[in-house]
Design a protein around this motif. Structure first.
Motif, PDB file in Angstrom:
ATOM      1  N   ASP A 178       0.598  -1.335  -0.118  1.00 51.97           N
ATOM      2  CA  ASP A 178      -0.157  -0.024  -0.004  1.00 51.97           C
ATOM      3  C   ASP A 178       0.691   1.132  -0.022  1.00 51.97           C
ATOM      4  N   LYS A 179       2.185   1.009  -0.133  1.00 53.43           N
ATOM      5  CA  LYS A 179       3.266   2.222   0.028  1.00 53.43           C
ATOM      6  C   LYS A 179       3.150   2.922   1.053  1.00 53.43           C
ATOM      7  N   GLU A 180       3.177   2.404   2.168  1.00 55.59           N
ATOM      8  CA  GLU A 180       3.217   2.563   3.648  1.00 55.59           C
ATOM      9  C   GLU A 180       4.038   1.866   4.361  1.00 55.59           C
ATOM     10  N   TRP A 181       4.628   2.397   5.525  1.00 57.21           N
ATOM     11  CA  TRP A 181       5.515   1.843   6.524  1.00 57.21           C
ATOM     12  C   TRP A 181       4.538   1.271   7.257  1.00 57.21           C
ATOM     13  N   HIS A 182       4.892   0.035   7.925  1.00 62.24           N
ATOM     14  CA  HIS A 182       4.162  -0.641   8.854  1.00 62.24           C
ATOM     15  C   HIS A 182       5.267  -1.333   9.569  1.00 62.24           C
ATOM     16  N   TYR A 183       5.020  -1.397  11.175  1.00 64.85           N
ATOM     17  CA  TYR A 183       5.784  -1.855  12.105  1.00 64.85           C
ATOM     18  C   TYR A 183       5.707  -3.506  12.211  1.00 64.85           C
ATOM     19  N   VAL A 184       6.811  -4.185  12.327  1.00 64.24           N
ATOM     20  CA  VAL A 184       6.704  -5.507  12.331  1.00 64.24           C
ATOM     21  C   VAL A 184       6.032  -6.155  13.935  1.00 64.24           C
ATOM     22  N   PRO A 185       5.412  -6.747  13.881  1.00 66.02           N
ATOM     23  CA  PRO A 185       4.751  -7.389  15.162  1.00 66.02           C
ATOM     24  C   PRO A 185       5.790  -8.015  15.899  1.00 66.02           C
ATOM     25  N   TYR A 186       5.314  -8.033  17.373  1.00 65.48           N
ATOM     26  CA  TYR A 186       6.373  -9.024  18.235  1.00 65.48           C
ATOM     27  C   TYR A 186       5.740 -10.362  18.105  1.00 65.48           C
ATOM     28  N   LYS A 187       6.485 -11.406  17.885  1.00 64.36           N
ATOM     29  CA  LYS A 187       6.134 -12.764  18.016  1.00 64.36           C
ATOM     30  C   LYS A 187       7.278 -13.401  18.754  1.00 64.36           C
ATOM     31  N   PRO A 188       7.072 -13.923  19.988  1.00 68.79           N
ATOM     32  CA  PRO A 188       8.331 -14.235  20.890  1.00 68.79           C
ATOM     33  C   PRO A 188       9.011 -15.538  20.275  1.00 68.79           C
ATOM     34  N   GLY A 189      10.072 -15.457  20.333  1.00 72.76           N
ATOM     35  CA  GLY A 189      11.016 -16.526  19.935  1.00 72.76           C
ATOM     36  C   GLY A 189      11.246 -16.701  18.335  1.00 72.76           C
ATOM     37  N   ALA A 190      10.283 -16.001  17.609  1.00 70.75           N
ATOM     38  CA  ALA A 190      10.265 -16.036  16.246  1.00 70.75           C
ATOM     39  C   ALA A 190      11.337 -15.455  15.341  1.00 70.75           C
ATOM     40  N   LEU A 191      11.684 -15.828  14.342  1.00 74.31           N
ATOM     41  CA  LEU A 191      12.828 -15.180  13.522  1.00 74.31           C
ATOM     42  C   LEU A 191      12.019 -14.424  12.207  1.00 74.31           C
ATOM     43  N   VAL A 192      12.527 -13.276  12.230  1.00 74.39           N
ATOM     44  CA  VAL A 192      12.177 -12.286  11.036  1.00 74.39           C
ATOM     45  C   VAL A 192      12.984 -12.645   9.932  1.00 74.39           C
ATOM     46  N   ILE A 193      12.458 -12.987   8.849  1.00 74.22           N
ATOM     47  CA  ILE A 193      13.434 -13.303   7.587  1.00 74.22           C
ATOM     48  C   ILE A 193      13.091 -12.193   6.629  1.00 74.22           C
ATOM     49  N   ASN A 194      14.275 -11.797   6.212  1.00 75.27           N
ATOM     50  CA  ASN A 194      14.051 -10.869   4.902  1.00 75.27           C
ATOM     51  C   ASN A 194      14.748 -11.424   3.749  1.00 75.27           C
ATOM     52  N   ILE A 195      14.587 -11.002   2.857  1.00 72.00           N
ATOM     53  CA  ILE A 195      15.164 -11.436   1.482  1.00 72.00           C
ATOM     54  C   ILE A 195      16.134 -10.183   1.052  1.00 72.00           C
ATOM     55  N   GLY A 196      17.568 -10.520   0.631  1.00 70.55           N
ATOM     56  CA  GLY A 196      18.632  -9.435   0.354  1.00 70.55           C
ATOM     57  C   GLY A 196      18.447  -9.140  -1.250  1.00 70.55           C
ATOM     58  N   ASP A 197      19.298  -8.315  -1.910  1.00 72.48           N
ATOM     59  CA  ASP A 197      19.436  -8.010  -2.975  1.00 72.48           C
ATOM     60  C   ASP A 197      19.825  -9.194  -3.922  1.00 72.48           C
ATOM     61  N   THR A 198      20.975  -9.933  -3.348  1.00 68.68           N
ATOM     62  CA  THR A 198      21.683 -11.021  -4.080  1.00 68.68           C
ATOM     63  C   THR A 198      20.491 -11.961  -4.503  1.00 68.68           C
ATOM     64  N   LEU A 199      19.653 -12.531  -3.454  1.00 66.28           N
ATOM     65  CA  LEU A 199      18.861 -13.454  -3.389  1.00 66.28           C
ATOM     66  C   LEU A 199      17.725 -12.896  -4.688  1.00 66.28           C
ATOM     67  N   GLU A 200      17.255 -11.635  -4.774  1.00 68.99           N
ATOM     68  CA  GLU A 200      16.555 -11.081  -5.753  1.00 68.99           C
ATOM     69  C   GLU A 200      16.896 -11.390  -7.021  1.00 68.99           C
ATOM     70  N   ILE A 201      18.327 -11.154  -7.177  1.00 69.40           N
ATOM     71  CA  ILE A 201      18.778 -11.179  -8.518  1.00 69.40           C
ATOM     72  C   ILE A 201      19.010 -12.585  -8.881  1.00 69.40           C
ATOM     73  N   VAL A 202      19.518 -13.681  -7.915  1.00 69.05           N
ATOM     74  CA  VAL A 202      19.783 -15.109  -8.069  1.00 69.05           C
ATOM     75  C   VAL A 202      18.256 -15.543  -8.610  1.00 69.05           C
ATOM     76  N   SER A 203      17.250 -15.099  -8.053  1.00 67.39           N
ATOM     77  CA  SER A 203      15.940 -15.618  -8.437  1.00 67.39           C
ATOM     78  C   SER A 203      15.142 -15.170  -9.766  1.00 67.39           C
ATOM     79  N   GLY A 204      16.071 -14.223 -10.529  1.00 68.77           N
ATOM     80  CA  GLY A 204      15.722 -13.564 -11.773  1.00 68.77           C
ATOM     81  C   GLY A 204      14.402 -12.759 -11.316  1.00 68.77           C
TER      82      GLY A 204
END
Length: 401
Positions: A254-280
């Motif tokens: 929606d082109k807005e910034w949103h806080y990431v909620p807290y989930k105890p014990g969870a890992l937040v995973i994000n994708i980097g530039d390299t993986l975007e390019i590797v994936s075409g």
């Protein structure tokens, strides 16, 4: 694939280890507005003997990384107690690191490397405006010479920290890359064997202990509430442990910034530039930033643990054209860094992964830098939205402020 073994760390009470105060998570915000809804992936489902369960998991991951580039990861093999021990060690670092070690281990980001101690005065070795943000980063040389390159107070605990990082890399991230390889319809170990870096507990990537302290009004005004600019990470995947203090924000569809909620014990995973390019371009590099927390958390400290997984430095940034998905559907050329990558490769060779990450580290700017963070210098307006603009090796990066 064989079921993953749970994390089994070295004992915390071995002889020679000082007592470490427990880390007590601060209270989560009571505010509920402007929070993102992220998909949660149960990594333990990879061990299912039912192929249908595994296939549903792959499809769930495929949707999350194509739409958002962000997801929660749960049941990855590390208990909440084990995780809190690692937070306690990070807390111990910032309570016990000496002034001598801060100076001796001070980072040299101008060399393109996040290694050692970052002072709370901006992203340059020379101190600038206070930003209240300290970090210690382990890079390959720091693992190889721990006696001289690690804060003295952490020496007794390096067996635990190293074991933790090896598990994150060799178990958690490896399984995550297996899922991503399956999305690309490649052999399970394709990304692990051919793209992921090796040779240390973090390969050519980084492990970070970070501490965001509350800042005064002068700093908040200078940075307009930012603690880190909107950006994408330069590597493969980032593993960030969810914490109660809500500072991390993602850029939504929606082109807005949103806080990431807290989930105890969870890992937040994000994708980097390299993986975007590797994936075409099929995977979307995650646009995110660190911003001031909600009003009921403004005076709390935010302790953070992050693993930045990086590709092989000498590897050119290029798509995995052997992927049946890419061969069948082509590349997604109208989004993110992949669009700029395609322009770059029409006039010359692509940069290597090391070149890409080092130029971004060396030229990193501070949110408080009012000389550069203005329209006409590092900022521009696109469709009424203020955007941060940089150019690295002929590839333009345009990200929402």
């Amino acid at each position: 694939m064989a079921p993953a073994a749970p994390f089994s760390p070295p004992a915390a009470d071995l002889p020679g280890k000082p007592a470490v105060a427990a880390w007590v998570p601060p209270p989560a915000t009571k505010e509920t507005h402007n929070f993102a809804e992220l998909q949660s992936i149960d990594l333990a489902q990879m061990d299912s003997e039912d192929p249908a369960v595994v296939d549903r998991l792959v499809q769930q991951v495929k949707h999350a990384i194509r739409e958002d580039g962000f997801l929660f990861l749960e049941n990855y093999g590390i208990s909440l107690e084990q995780l809190h021990r690692q937070f306690a060690l990070a807390q111990y670092l910032y309570k016990n690191i000496t002034a001598e070690d801060k100076e001796r281990l001070l980072f040299h980001p101008e060399d393109g490397v996040w290694s050692g101690y970052k002072h709370p005065f901006g992203f340059k070795r020379q101190k600038g405006v206070p930003d209240g943000f300290e970090q210690f980063n382990w890079y390959k040389p720091d693992w190889e010479d721990q006696a001289n390159r690690v804060p003295t107070c952490l020496h007794p605990f390096m067996d635990e920290i190293e074991a933790f990082c090896r598990y994150l890399s060799e178990s958690v991230n490896r399984r995550l890359l297996t899922l991503f390889s399956r999305v690309l319809e490649l052999p399970d170990d394709y990304l692990w064997d051919n793209v992921q870096s090796h040779g240390s507990p973090t390969g050519e990537g980084y492990f970070r202990h970070a501490l965001f302290r509350p800042v005064g009004q002068e700093t908040r005004d200078a940075s307009k509430g930012l603690r880190m600019h909107g950006h994408t990470d330069f590597g493969l995947t980032t593993l960030l442990f969810s914490v109660p203090i809500s500072c991390l924000q993602i850029w939504g569809q929606d082109k807005e910034w949103h806080y990431v909620p807290y989930k105890p014990g969870a890992l937040v995973i994000n994708i980097g530039d390299t993986l975007e390019i590797v994936s075409g371009g099929h995977f979307r590099a995650t646009r995110h930033r660190v911003y001031r927390p909600p009003s009921d958390q403004l005076h709390e400290e935010r302790l953070s643990l992050v693993m930045f997984n990086s590709s092989q430095g000498d590897l050119p940034m290029e798509p995995a054209l052997v992927s049946p998905l890419i061969q069948r559907d082509g590349c997604v050329e109208d989004q993110g860094i992949y669009k700029e990558y395609r322009k770059r490769t029409t006039v010359g060779a692509p940069p290597t992964n090391r070149q890409w990450r080092e130029i971004q580290i060396a030229t990193c700017t501070d949110p408080t830098d009012q000389e550069h963070n203005r329209i006409g210098v590092h900022q521009t307006i696109v469709d009424g939205q203020i955007m941060h603009q940089r150019e690295y090796m002929g590839m333009k990066v345009l990200l929402p402020v």
